[in-house]
Every structure is written in structure tokens, then in C-alpha cells.
Scaffold this motif. Structure first.
Motif, short mmCIF file in Angstrom:
data_model
loop_
_atom_site.label_atom_id
_atom_site.label_comp_id
_atom_site.label_asym_id
_atom_site.label_seq_id
_atom_site.Cartn_x
_atom_site.Cartn_y
_atom_site.Cartn_z
N GLN A 1 0.82 -1.21 0.00
CA GLN A 1 0.00 0.00 0.00
C GLN A 1 0.86 1.27 0.00
OE1 GLN A 1 -3.26 0.34 -0.34
NE2 GLN A 1 -3.53 -1.87 -0.54
N SER A 2 2.09 1.16 0.47
CA SER A 2 2.96 2.33 0.51
C SER A 2 3.35 2.79 -0.89
CB SER A 2 4.23 2.01 1.31
OG SER A 2 4.97 0.97 0.68
N GLU A 3 3.15 1.90 -1.90
CA GLU A 3 3.50 2.29 -3.26
C GLU A 3 2.56 3.35 -3.82
OE1 GLU A 3 4.40 -0.92 -5.98
OE2 GLU A 3 4.78 -2.28 -4.32
N TRP A 4 1.38 3.51 -3.20
CA TRP A 4 0.49 4.58 -3.64
C TRP A 4 1.11 5.94 -3.34
CZ3 TRP A 4 -3.07 3.54 -6.94
CH2 TRP A 4 -3.76 2.33 -6.92
#
Length: 249
Positions: free
Chosen positions: A40-43
Motif C-alpha cells: 500500500q505504501s507504493e500509492w
């Protein structure tokens, strides 16, 4: 069959042979490794500094089928609509002469992104991309409307004076003798319920202009007042191409 000239030095020859053989093996054999799981941190790859691209809806693009020889005229007209008019005298005389009273410095200030203007959502912000028309009761045979004796047929809410630019600062009081705008206009939204014939009810909002800091006298209560929102300008060129004879028919 492909042929390669391998260098004669043993060390270089062995290295190139290894790399070449490894690349052939990598291309010819499927990989057993699986893709890493999505995090989710890739968002937000930049953390809190990440800026998300916004898709902007605009109406100031040339038509897809516009001939190349006409695109120059289109962009020249668009540039003129975006260039601000400035106060005279100045080093240029091509777009000077602004003021002393006006409503906007550029065409696109009211026709936002080639589209229409908008009214403020509440009474805390003065109008900018809309106009306020005023007139007296009756009809003039030549002009159609009877202008207000002090404000004409349109309220001009901007001024080239420094007093107008600094009106929110205490120092503006010392510039009271400068040219001031005709008024600052705000919108008071009044809610009312409308009922359709099938008994369906909806809530509507009626905009009522509120004049503040009138610069040149009061506006009488029987003065006719109308709000005009700047219309869209895209497609107007297509309408101009229709012969007047076809419109009259």
C-alpha cells in the motif's frame, strides 16, 4: 545461424561466452520467481510529499479535426484571451488601457479554462467570474434598457487603484481619495423547496446579490438587478460558420 567473433584472449573469451550463454538460457527458460506482493505504501512513493496528478477538464483545446493551417490562428486567439490587459501608460500599446474600473484583466478570468464562470459558494467571497447588470424600469428604444444614472448598466468590481489592491490592509485608509471600484458584490443564497407535479420535492437555491462598499452612491430599491454568469466559449466558432440565411429559415 548467428556467428560471433570471440576475442582471442582466454579470460575475455570465457567471460563473453558465459554472459552470452546465460542470456540465451534466461530467454529460453521460464522464470520460476513470482512477482512481489503489492504494498500500500507504493500509492505514496514519496511519502507525505507525494503529489497525485490531477486530470483537468478544459475547453480551450483545438478541435481534433482542425486543419493544421488553422491551428496557428487558434493558438494566437487563445494567447490573446490569456494575456492580461494592463494599466496605461506602459512600454507596450498593444494591450494597455485597462481601467480605471473593470471586471477582469483577462478573458479567461471569467471564461474559466474556456468554460463558463461560477458564483461563489457562500457570502464570504466576492464575485469574480460573473457580472451584475443594473437598469431602471422601462425600456429605451435605442439601447433596450435604461442605464442607472451613476452605475450605468453594469457594476464594475475591480479598480486599478492601489487602494483597491490593499483594501484588506489598514494602510488602505490613507488612499481613500484614489479611484475605488463601483462596489464589492457578494452572493446570499436562499434555499426554497420546489415541488413537481408528481409531488416530488427538491431543494433549490436562489442567488441574491448583496452590494457592499458602494463607491458612487446608493442603488435604489426599485433598481432592476440581474446576475450574468460568463458563458462557455467553445463551439462559438462553429456557430459562426452557419450562414445567417439558414438560421433565419
Amino acid at each position: 545461424m548467428l556467428k560471433f567473433n570471440i576475442p582471442t584472449k582466454p579470460s575475455i573469451a570465457r567471460l563473453l561466452t558465459f554472459l552470452f550463454a546465460g542470456s540465451i538460457a534466461a530467454c529460453g527458460q521460464p522464470s520460476n520467481s513470482s512477482a512481489p506482493e503489492f504494498s500500500q505504501s507504493e500509492w505514496l512513493p514519496g511519502g507525505e510529499t507525494t503529489v497525485t496528478p490531477q486530470i483537468q477538464i478544459r475547453f480551450d483545446y483545438p478541435a481534433a479535426n482542425l486543419p493544421p493551417d488553422q491551428k496557428t490562428q487558434f493558438h494566437a486567439g487563445k494567447a490573446l484571451a490569456q494575456q492580461p490587459w494592463i494599466k496605461a501608460p506602459t512600454i507596450t500599446d498593444s494591450r494597455d488601457g485597462l481601467g480605471p474600473l473593470y471586471n477582469a484583466r483577462t478573458c479567461m478570468a471569467c471564461h474559466v479554462k474556456g468554460g463558463k464562470g461560477a458564483l461563489p459558494k457562500d457570502a464570504s467571497t466576492a464575485i469574480f467570474s460573473s457580472l451584475i447588470r443594473v437598469s431602471l424600469k422601462g425600456e429605451d428604444k435605442q439601447n433596450g434598457v435604461i442605464p442607472h444614472p451613476a452605475y450605468g448598466d453594469q457594476i464594475q468590481v475591480q479598480s486599478t487603484s492601489l487602494a483597491h489592491q490593499l483594501r484588506h490592509l489598514p494602510s488602505a485608509k490613507s488612499l481613500a481619495k484614489d479611484v475605488v471600484p463601483e462596489a464589492y458584490v457578494y452572493i446570499n443564497w436562499q434555499e426554497q423547496i420546489f415541488q413537481y407535479p408528481d409531488q416530488t420535492k427538491v431543494m433549490l437555491k436562489r442567488p441574491t446579490p448583496v452590494f457592499k462598499q458602494l463607491g458612487y452612491g446608493e442603488i435604489e430599491s426599485d433598481t432592476l438587478v440581474g446576475i450574468r454568469t460568463a458563458p462557455t466559449i467553445h463551439g462559438m466558432g462553429l456557430i459562426e460558420l452557419i450562414p445567417q440565411s439558414q438560421i433565419d429559415a
